[in-house]
Design a protein around this motif. Sequence first.
Motif, PDB file in Angstrom:
ATOM      1  N   GLU A 183       1.148  -1.090   0.047  1.00 25.22           N
ATOM      2  CA  GLU A 183      -0.004  -0.078  -0.148  1.00 25.22           C
ATOM      3  C   GLU A 183       0.893   1.120   0.010  1.00 25.22           C
ATOM      4  N   VAL A 184       0.789   2.195  -0.741  1.00 22.99           N
ATOM      5  CA  VAL A 184       1.442   3.358  -1.007  1.00 22.99           C
ATOM      6  C   VAL A 184       0.603   4.491  -1.074  1.00 22.99           C
ATOM      7  N   ASN A 185       0.647   5.368  -0.137  1.00 22.65           N
ATOM      8  CA  ASN A 185      -0.316   6.585   0.096  1.00 22.65           C
ATOM      9  C   ASN A 185       0.316   7.720  -0.189  1.00 22.65           C
ATOM     10  N   ALA A 186      -0.041   8.715  -1.069  1.00 26.31           N
ATOM     11  CA  ALA A 186       0.495   9.941  -1.166  1.00 26.31           C
ATOM     12  C   ALA A 186       1.846  10.076  -0.952  1.00 26.31           C
ATOM     13  N   LEU A 187       2.749   9.099  -1.393  1.00 26.63           N
ATOM     14  CA  LEU A 187       4.181   9.242  -1.185  1.00 26.63           C
ATOM     15  C   LEU A 187       4.868  10.230  -1.868  1.00 26.63           C
ATOM     16  N   THR A 188       5.596  10.976  -1.122  1.00 30.39           N
ATOM     17  CA  THR A 188       6.585  11.983  -1.841  1.00 30.39           C
ATOM     18  C   THR A 188       7.932  11.892  -1.398  1.00 30.39           C
ATOM     19  N   LYS A 189       8.761  12.208  -1.992  1.00 32.98           N
ATOM     20  CA  LYS A 189      10.328  12.077  -1.721  1.00 32.98           C
ATOM     21  C   LYS A 189      11.183  13.242  -2.441  1.00 32.98           C
ATOM     22  N   ARG A 190      11.526  14.231  -1.674  1.00 40.96           N
ATOM     23  CA  ARG A 190      12.460  15.205  -1.909  1.00 40.96           C
ATOM     24  C   ARG A 190      13.806  15.157  -1.716  1.00 40.96           C
TER      25      ARG A 190
ATOM     26  N   ASN B  18       3.684  12.737  -4.670  1.00 42.46           N
ATOM     27  CA  ASN B  18       2.169  12.221  -4.424  1.00 42.46           C
ATOM     28  C   ASN B  18       1.693  10.891  -4.965  1.00 42.46           C
ATOM     29  N   LEU B  19       2.524   9.939  -4.898  1.00 42.93           N
ATOM     30  CA  LEU B  19       2.295   8.752  -5.637  1.00 42.93           C
ATOM     31  C   LEU B  19       1.503   7.789  -4.731  1.00 42.93           C
ATOM     32  N   SER B  20       0.341   7.361  -4.931  1.00 41.19           N
ATOM     33  CA  SER B  20      -0.589   6.594  -4.554  1.00 41.19           C
ATOM     34  C   SER B  20      -0.796   5.229  -5.304  1.00 41.19           C
ATOM     35  N   PHE B  21      -0.690   4.060  -4.888  1.00 42.72           N
ATOM     36  CA  PHE B  21      -1.283   2.933  -5.554  1.00 42.72           C
ATOM     37  C   PHE B  21      -1.273   1.570  -4.340  1.00 42.72           C
ATOM     38  N   SER B  22      -1.807   0.498  -4.904  1.00 43.83           N
ATOM     39  CA  SER B  22      -1.684  -0.599  -3.962  1.00 43.83           C
ATOM     40  C   SER B  22      -1.563  -1.726  -4.789  1.00 43.83           C
TER      41      SER B  22
ATOM     42  N   LEU C 258       3.035  -6.059 -10.666  1.00 36.21           N
ATOM     43  CA  LEU C 258       2.739  -4.633 -11.329  1.00 36.21           C
ATOM     44  C   LEU C 258       3.874  -4.536 -11.677  1.00 36.21           C
ATOM     45  N   GLY C 259       3.999  -3.721 -12.937  1.00 37.12           N
ATOM     46  CA  GLY C 259       5.322  -3.390 -13.580  1.00 37.12           C
ATOM     47  C   GLY C 259       5.281  -1.795 -13.182  1.00 37.12           C
ATOM     48  N   PHE C 260       6.514  -1.451 -12.807  1.00 39.26           N
ATOM     49  CA  PHE C 260       6.749  -0.168 -12.667  1.00 39.26           C
ATOM     50  C   PHE C 260       7.550   0.638 -13.524  1.00 39.26           C
ATOM     51  N   LEU C 261       7.088   1.332 -14.654  1.00 44.59           N
ATOM     52  CA  LEU C 261       7.785   1.955 -15.798  1.00 44.59           C
ATOM     53  C   LEU C 261       8.007   3.313 -15.838  1.00 44.59           C
ATOM     54  N   GLY C 262       8.912   3.709 -16.451  1.00 48.02           N
ATOM     55  CA  GLY C 262       9.327   4.937 -16.593  1.00 48.02           C
ATOM     56  C   GLY C 262      10.858   5.395 -17.275  1.00 48.02           C
ATOM     57  N   PRO C 263      10.817   6.474 -17.727  1.00 49.42           N
ATOM     58  CA  PRO C 263      11.918   6.612 -18.470  1.00 49.42           C
ATOM     59  C   PRO C 263      13.220   6.699 -17.509  1.00 49.42           C
ATOM     60  N   ASN C 264      14.595   6.759 -17.728  1.00 56.25           N
ATOM     61  CA  ASN C 264      15.425   6.709 -16.797  1.00 56.25           C
ATOM     62  C   ASN C 264      15.307   8.056 -15.914  1.00 56.25           C
ATOM     63  N   GLY C 265      15.355   7.966 -14.729  1.00 52.32           N
ATOM     64  CA  GLY C 265      15.428   9.110 -13.732  1.00 52.32           C
ATOM     65  C   GLY C 265      14.048   9.448 -13.377  1.00 52.32           C
ATOM     66  N   ALA C 266      13.024   8.788 -13.700  1.00 51.65           N
ATOM     67  CA  ALA C 266      11.677   8.894 -13.726  1.00 51.65           C
ATOM     68  C   ALA C 266      11.402   8.839 -11.760  1.00 51.65           C
ATOM     69  N   GLY C 267      12.265   8.212 -11.176  1.00 51.49           N
ATOM     70  CA  GLY C 267      11.790   8.123  -9.827  1.00 51.49           C
ATOM     71  C   GLY C 267      11.553   6.540  -9.456  1.00 51.49           C
ATOM     72  N   LYS C 268      11.702   5.798 -10.500  1.00 52.41           N
ATOM     73  CA  LYS C 268      11.540   4.238 -10.213  1.00 52.41           C
ATOM     74  C   LYS C 268      12.148   3.743  -9.060  1.00 52.41           C
ATOM     75  N   SER C 269      13.594   3.826  -9.040  1.00 56.03           N
ATOM     76  CA  SER C 269      14.208   3.315  -8.063  1.00 56.03           C
ATOM     77  C   SER C 269      13.943   3.690  -6.663  1.00 56.03           C
TER      78      SER C 269
ATOM     79  N   GLN D 247       2.914  10.105 -11.222  1.00 58.06           N
ATOM     80  CA  GLN D 247       2.054   9.037 -12.000  1.00 58.06           C
ATOM     81  C   GLN D 247       1.474   9.513 -13.217  1.00 58.06           C
ATOM     82  N   VAL D 248       1.617   8.752 -14.378  1.00 58.42           N
ATOM     83  CA  VAL D 248       0.859   9.292 -15.394  1.00 58.42           C
ATOM     84  C   VAL D 248      -0.015   8.285 -16.122  1.00 58.42           C
ATOM     85  N   ALA D 249       0.053   7.001 -15.691  1.00 54.18           N
ATOM     86  CA  ALA D 249      -0.993   5.898 -16.073  1.00 54.18           C
ATOM     87  C   ALA D 249      -0.901   4.766 -15.263  1.00 54.18           C
ATOM     88  N   ASP D 250      -2.023   4.097 -14.925  1.00 51.58           N
ATOM     89  CA  ASP D 250      -2.058   2.837 -14.251  1.00 51.58           C
ATOM     90  C   ASP D 250      -3.304   1.993 -14.833  1.00 51.58           C
ATOM     91  N   ALA D 251      -2.781   1.139 -15.595  1.00 56.73           N
ATOM     92  CA  ALA D 251      -3.943   0.189 -16.371  1.00 56.73           C
ATOM     93  C   ALA D 251      -3.169  -1.059 -16.673  1.00 56.73           C
TER      94      ALA D 251
END
Lengths: 320, 244
Positions: free
Chosen positions: A3-10, A19-23, A30-41, A209-213
């Motif tokens: 469970e991830v709720n309104a997660l922000t990391k500065r 402000n990332l939320s998902f469960s 769940l595949g976590f996708l994004g260009p390099n440096g998007a904040g995945k790791s 987050q720009v898509a969740d599907a």
Amino acid sequence: MIEVNALTKRFGDRVAVSNLSFSVRPGEILGFLGPNGAGKSTTLRVIAGFTPASSGTASLGGHDVSSSPLAARRLLGYLPEGAPAWPEMTPLAFLECIARLRAMPAERANARLKTVIERLGLGPVLHQRIDTLSKGFKRRVGLAQAVLHDPPVLILDEPTDGLDPNQKHEVRSLIKEMALDKTILISTHLLEDVQVLCTRALIIHQGQQVADATPQSLAARSRFHQAVTIQLHPDVEADELALIMKLIHAVPGVREIDIQAPAQTAGHQITVFPQLGHDLYGAIRELASQADWPTQDVRLELGRLDEVFREITRAAGDAA
Amino acid sequence: MSGFQALYRRELRAYFSSALAPLFLVIFLVLTAAFGFWFGGFFERNQADLSPFFIFHPWLYLILVPAVSMRLWAEERHTGSIELLLTLPIHTHTAVIAKFLAAWTFIALTLALTFPCWLTVNYLGHPDNGAVLAAYLGSLVLAGSYLAIGSALSANTQSQVIAFISTVIVCLLLLLAGQPIVLDVCRAWLPSLLVDAISALSLLSHFQAIQKGVLDLRDLLYFALTIGVWLWATTVLINHQQAD
């Protein structure tokens, strides 16, 4: 369950995750996708309890990763970015050490060691120092470490990176098998991983987050979704091609036609895009067989994930 | 507790599976013997004691202990294995203490291997073996203090070279704190209370007290506190660094 709720990391002034939320539920990958440096790791590090969040919460199986870290970590198998391990150890000593660090009872540890070593094909390198192993073997040692205690929650940062096609296949089937009763979150930049492995895809760009599907519904956003591609023989004459184009134009519901010049041994490739709600496949198929077009292949496109990925991350980039 | 044990064993083994262990052992034994017997005037003194041997330990440790402590956390950070370690179900402070104790054990083993020196004085005369034991204890806690300082400074960087150099500098400052060369300078512009405080911080004066064979609880407490504070600092630094 993750469970991830309104997660922000500065980091200082820079917002890495916003402000990332998902469960993620058991049985899901769940595949976590994004260009390099998007904040995945960074996101995975926060969920794994390594990096504290600036605000918001993350929990594993109901245990908050910052307020009850040990309970959360017991449920977690984590493959960090780059699959780090202690380089001077052998895979066997390393895995035995991890089993002890996780306080696994000896009998269970031995049984699990055997299974994991066999499943990940570590047999040939068990007694070789980890720093002398190839990238593929290092990655598999990291995976072995993550799944050793058969955890209910798995977080894997680029599990298939650096593997050859056979190893990729093997690792993917291992993950799929485990997904039956586990909650799995993987990050990847390989769209192939998403297509064959994930039940859901979450795309982030610049920490948002720009898509969740599902991969299917993401692919359906592609302009290629429901398009029909006709592959012609290489020896088609120009006037024959012109006639074919004219006939396709006459089909009701055609919005646009793309034509690609012959490449190598293949002939022209024509892609026909439908107007919204029109099904062109049947009509074009019939046309092709009636008029006996020199086709090699007529196929219905399901959508191209790579194109959708580019569209989504570029659009979000422009908006930002 | 089993997580602590597993990490302690892993760390101790890591010293012996690298080239560091044999190299360190040889250099330490050669230097202690060389300094003690030649520069320390062991034979010329005509006294059956080990003072000339122990008197150089603070200076030998100044180079040798940071060489052990520099890898403690800097290496974990450099290879990324810190992320693995700190997402296992063990507390940060448990990991800090386990790693510190493994390094300390390694140095204790090295120190124990100087026993031929002790045998030699016993063969040559009748030393006060209680005093010798106290001096060994003093040497061990001094090394522990250097290690704890090195642990904190190693947690502060990814570079083992920086960890090494900063540890040498901090240890040197703490060594010299009680020496006239430092105190005279301080006395010129600091109130006497602060000068006394600085003098009380000196590793060297506390070590010299124990090394003379006087086991004062205050000296032992000083070393215990030094080790405790720097290990606490290590934990704080590690937790803080993950945050940014």
